[in-house]
Enzyme design. Structure first.
Site, PDB file in Angstrom:
ATOM      1  N   ASP A  83      29.505  48.213  50.091  1.00  0.00           N
ATOM      2  CA  ASP A  83      28.604  48.433  48.964  1.00  0.00           C
ATOM      3  C   ASP A  83      27.190  48.450  49.545  1.00  0.00           C
ATOM      4  O   ASP A  83      26.963  47.992  50.662  1.00  0.00           O
ATOM      5  CB  ASP A  83      28.795  47.301  47.945  1.00  0.00           C
ATOM      6  CG  ASP A  83      28.138  47.640  46.618  1.00  0.00           C
ATOM      7  OD1 ASP A  83      27.598  48.757  46.484  1.00  0.00           O
ATOM      8  OD2 ASP A  83      28.168  46.787  45.720  1.00  0.00           O
ATOM      9  N   ASP A 118      22.640  53.028  44.503  1.00  0.00           N
ATOM     10  CA  ASP A 118      22.440  53.315  43.080  1.00  0.00           C
ATOM     11  C   ASP A 118      21.649  52.202  42.411  1.00  0.00           C
ATOM     12  O   ASP A 118      21.382  51.156  43.010  1.00  0.00           O
ATOM     13  CB  ASP A 118      23.800  53.495  42.390  1.00  0.00           C
ATOM     14  CG  ASP A 118      24.686  52.276  42.554  1.00  0.00           C
ATOM     15  OD1 ASP A 118      24.649  51.640  43.626  1.00  0.00           O
ATOM     16  OD2 ASP A 118      25.425  51.943  41.604  1.00  0.00           O
ATOM     17  N   CYS A 270      52.190  29.268  37.823  1.00  0.00           N
ATOM     18  CA  CYS A 270      52.285  30.339  38.820  1.00  0.00           C
ATOM     19  C   CYS A 270      53.369  29.961  39.821  1.00  0.00           C
ATOM     20  O   CYS A 270      53.622  28.788  40.053  1.00  0.00           O
ATOM     21  CB  CYS A 270      50.937  30.469  39.524  1.00  0.00           C
ATOM     22  SG  CYS A 270      50.950  31.547  40.962  1.00  0.00           S
ATOM     23  N   CYS A 272      53.345  31.341  43.062  1.00  0.00           N
ATOM     24  CA  CYS A 272      52.922  31.841  44.374  1.00  0.00           C
ATOM     25  C   CYS A 272      53.220  30.785  45.445  1.00  0.00           C
ATOM     26  O   CYS A 272      53.527  29.639  45.134  1.00  0.00           O
ATOM     27  CB  CYS A 272      51.435  32.222  44.356  1.00  0.00           C
ATOM     28  SG  CYS A 272      50.300  30.844  44.572  1.00  0.00           S
ATOM     29  N   CYS A 275      51.328  27.550  44.891  1.00  0.00           N
ATOM     30  CA  CYS A 275      51.646  26.781  43.683  1.00  0.00           C
ATOM     31  C   CYS A 275      53.086  26.291  43.660  1.00  0.00           C
ATOM     32  O   CYS A 275      53.425  25.393  42.888  1.00  0.00           O
ATOM     33  CB  CYS A 275      51.354  27.628  42.448  1.00  0.00           C
ATOM     34  SG  CYS A 275      49.625  28.097  42.344  1.00  0.00           S
TER      35      CYS A 275
END
Lengths: 537, 537
Positions: A83, A118, A270, A272, A275
């Protein structure tokens, strides 16, 4: 492009560091305070691409990334997007750099995807201010092509305008004329932070409508899994997430259902790898830094899992259903989902007509589905009933499908069998059914008219829609009479009244009989009588 | 009991092998073909309890489990439940064993939780057949107390009756009279396989209503994560899952959103440790046995993750919201969810009145929420408006809450400030708001009247509900007149017509004015005039 569903698509994006699959999430890397190293992001978490901020790199590390090259500097061999510092303009208001500088820096470090400088519009700005950001961004976009020297970089042309949709449209049209490989929609972060997902829908749809549809669209700063599916369904292909790390630093845990503070969790909602191995209490016993890393890693798993769920939904042709599930995670998301009604033609235009799965219809929001729009328009524009048919026999949808093979319909078919052939030809059987409206018997096996499931009881809004479709079908037909098999238990009186009124308006005979399980024989006799009477007149 | 929400509760169950937390899922162990060992189930997957079939054990391993003890035999030191062979009766129709035998076997091997030899009713059976299974199960339950010798085992008294709800009720009442520690609801497997979740709701609610509420309820054979949240919300505490292994054997992959064949997956729609490390293509390259183990392990993670999400939702007081999200995974589940309307009083009776979180209202199904029922009944039974109030001023809900502090309401408050005190006392301000109906200003900070979010536009069904509540409130009040601040954009004409009709019926003066942003001043002048006129008469 591999698969499509709604405005979403699974596609390939070729960068100089390899081909990546979209929709794609770029975790944001801040080399100074990075909780998970870029190489782990790729190897352990499977992220094919990352994004970092060229402005911050230049300010903090000066020429170092130029000397080593960006990939070596970050220790990452996948695709790297940069960016330009636009977000810093939005937050800190002004960046001490000019565009030529930041473009040549991005070229020098070897970004795979790079962004012009921008001017983000932001959220709470007047139309005048917003207009200035659009004009200046467009001016810089035009300038950019003078500075650019590398063609092996994919260049991003951001669309601005904020919530001022006419400005977004203008910005998209002008940007789309320039030869950017990728577009981006600017400044949705604040829109999302204030839960105005409905405004986000307007912004994305306005951008999509006015940009070259084939170019990938990046949604800047949208890093929460709660809204990925909606944005992807609307045609956003690329996302970046700083949220996984920012939330972790604030001890916040994110999932596709919402956000929790770590201290609010008794259970990790969760499965994952993080977790599944530890409990919130165990994590709370760790040091602040360890907590942050734990949360960052969980947040990354939550994001990548959600991306896989969304991609599989696209592949299944079930993205609408998936977005609908997610829309129930927060009323503001459901409000945004309801907004799709306003864009149903655009959705229909790009949605594939045949999918792999049957459709699930839950609530009346489903009436905005492309399949419903598509069928309604086709029936209206391309369908006319058999010329010889004089009487429309309208039967209610059956539980099993296709309707004409269902047990409930066999009763009616018995009567039809009794009739002589020359009478039978004059009868046209159609079904009234949610959500498609009127389905001529001869079409009831055409996808997706028999390939869908409904929830019952039907909502009022859905019943009204079907009643309107019945009235409109009768209104544009050339029958001499209509016989309605009325089912007040499931359809209230709305279909009957709408049908009756439409017959009255056209001067058609209208008869109905009530479907009741217990008087099958009477119904059949009555139906036969009505049909004979209609046809003998 | 730690936490409650709807009929769900987080509680502790003390067994002789330790205390476990409910809601609890028991993976089913079949020692002959077990894809994941019991010890791994506990250590890696965190399952605190398992279940196995005493009948199969006895048939295949004879005295071996008696000699070593069940825990050592299975290599598992958590809580072990045993089933009695009832499911085998259902499937194979008849088991060569009598109750005394299987009870003494369960005692001999040292089950922590054990089951009498009930007769499952099944799904497609006549009422007479169903009645026989209920009677025989009750007879055996009574007999059982003669055979039982161990009091350190928790004994399960199953409720039968299938979809014949009067039989379920009878079975529950009679079972509940006997001193079982745990009850179970029999034969839902076929109900679920045919996606009749609506029938399951009826069965569970009938059982709950007629059983001692404090005893844990086990839902036999309900092992798919798509329906855990609904069943738990209705008060089921214990579940067993053979599905994780059976599905794996058939190469099926289950998630809380539905089921896929492995071959249909391009992406794993999950972030569990298995799915985060491999892709479907990689798994398809493995041997059949490895595929089965992979899928069994994923299926287990999907189940345990879903249990944690549900428990956290209970803890958050957001179980309704969570069940609603899940209900959108399949139309048949949403049909079942809509059924809760029929049980709203039972839900209200056991739901805690104050929760930790604000409520999210999505669709009109939310009108069946206990909080809505509770408020409606309390307002009707316990509320009367201030005695001195003569005019009811009804204002629409505001976006921000509490209503009386919102910007939109300030305009109205300006008028009220102009009025003299003796007039002001005669005006009673109430809000009409979804989903609660009429909210007197003095109550608008009471939980949860200001602690909720709505999705807009409101559905017709919700608007009608509020209109009815307004009419009913006016009908039972003692005002002399009503002034409605009408908001046709958000509320159509329904609230106005209902209110007007109710005033007419009671002979009250009725005035209204239309809320439009652009004529604030006129509205205020008009409002002042109406109020003065009303009060001076």
């Amino acid at each position: 492009m591999k698969e499509k569903d709604l405005l979403a698509r699974i596609g390939k994006l070729r960068t100089k560091s390899g081909t990546v699959e979209t929709p794609l999430l770029f975790p944001v890397i801040n080399p100074a305070i990075q909780p998970v190293t870029p190489s782990r992001l790729k190897e352990e978490f499977g992220f094919e691409a990352i994004i970092t901020n060229a402005y911050i790199l230049k300010k903090r590390y000066l020429n170092q990334p130029v000397e080593t090259g960006l990939h070596k500097f970050l220790g990452y061999d996948g695709a790297i997007m940069t960016d330009s510092g636009a977000y810093q303009i939005l937050i800190y208001g002004g960046v001490e750099i000019d565009q030529a500088e930041i473009i040549s820096y991005q070229e020098a470090i070897g970004s795979d995807i790079a962004t012009i400088l921008d001017i983000p519009t932001g959220w709470k700005v007047t139309k005048n201010q917003a207009s200035l950001t659009v004009e200046e961004t467009l001016r810089r976009a035009k300038d950019f092509f003078k500075f650019k020297t590398r063609d092996d970089i994919l260049w991003v042309g951001p669309v601005q305008g904020g919530r001022h949709l006419d400005l977004v449209a203008k910005s998209a049209i002008e940007m789309g004329k320039m030869p950017f490989q990728i577009h981006a929609l600017g400044s949705p972060t604040e829109v999302m932070e204030s839960y105005r997902f409905d405004v986000l829908v307007d912004m994305i749809m306005t951008a999509k409508k006015n940009l070259p549809i084939e170019r990938p669209l990046h949604l800047f700063g949208a890093g929460h899994p709660i809204m990925f599916s909606l944005a992807i369904a609307l045609g956003c292909d690329l996302f970046d997430s700083a949220a996984y790390a920012l939330y972790a630093r604030e001890k916040r845990y994110m999932t596709e259902n919402g956000t929790w503070r770590l201290s609010e969790l008794d259970y990790f909602p969760c499965q994952c790898p993080k977790c599944s191995r530890e409990t919130p209490n165990e994590v709370l016993d760790k040091s602040a830094k360890e907590q942050e890393i734990f949360l960052a890693e969980h947040n990354l798993y939550a994001c990548s899992g959600e991306f896989r769920r969304i991609k599989q939904a696209i592949r299944d042709g079930r993205l609408w259903e998936y977005v609908e599930i997610r829309a129930h995670s927060h009323p503001a998301l459901l409000t945004a989902f309801k907004k799709l009604k306003e864009y149903k033609d655009l959705l229909e235009k790009h949605n594939p007509t045949v999918k792999r799965s049957g459709l699930f219809f839950s609530n009346s929001e489903g009436l905005s589905r492309p399949e419903v729009t598509h069928y309604r328009e086709r029936l209206k524009e391309r369908y006319s009933h058999p010329e010889e048919s004089k009487v429309l026999l309208l039967a209610p949808q059956t539980y099993n499908k296709p309707f004409h093979k269902a047990r409930e319909f066999q009763k009616i078919q018995q009567v039809l069998k009794i009739l002589e052939n020359n009478m039978l030809n004059k009868i046209h059987v159609c079904f009234y059914a949610a959500p498609f409206g009127v389905i001529p018997l001869e079409l009831d096996e055409v996808y997706p008219l028999s390939q869908h499931d409904n929830s019952v009881p039907l909502e009022d809004t859905t019943i009204c829609y079907v009643a309107n479709e019945v009235a409109s079908f009768v209104g544009r037909s050339h029958y001499e009479g209509v016989v309605l098999v009325h089912d007040p238990h499931n359809w209230s009186d709305r279909v009957k009244s709408a049908c009756k009124k439409s017959c009255l308006d056209k001067g058609l005979k209208f008869n109905y009989l009530v479907l009741k399980e217990d008087s099958t024989k009477n119904i059949l006799t009555r139906l036969e009588m009505i049909l004979r009477k209609n046809l003998s007149e």
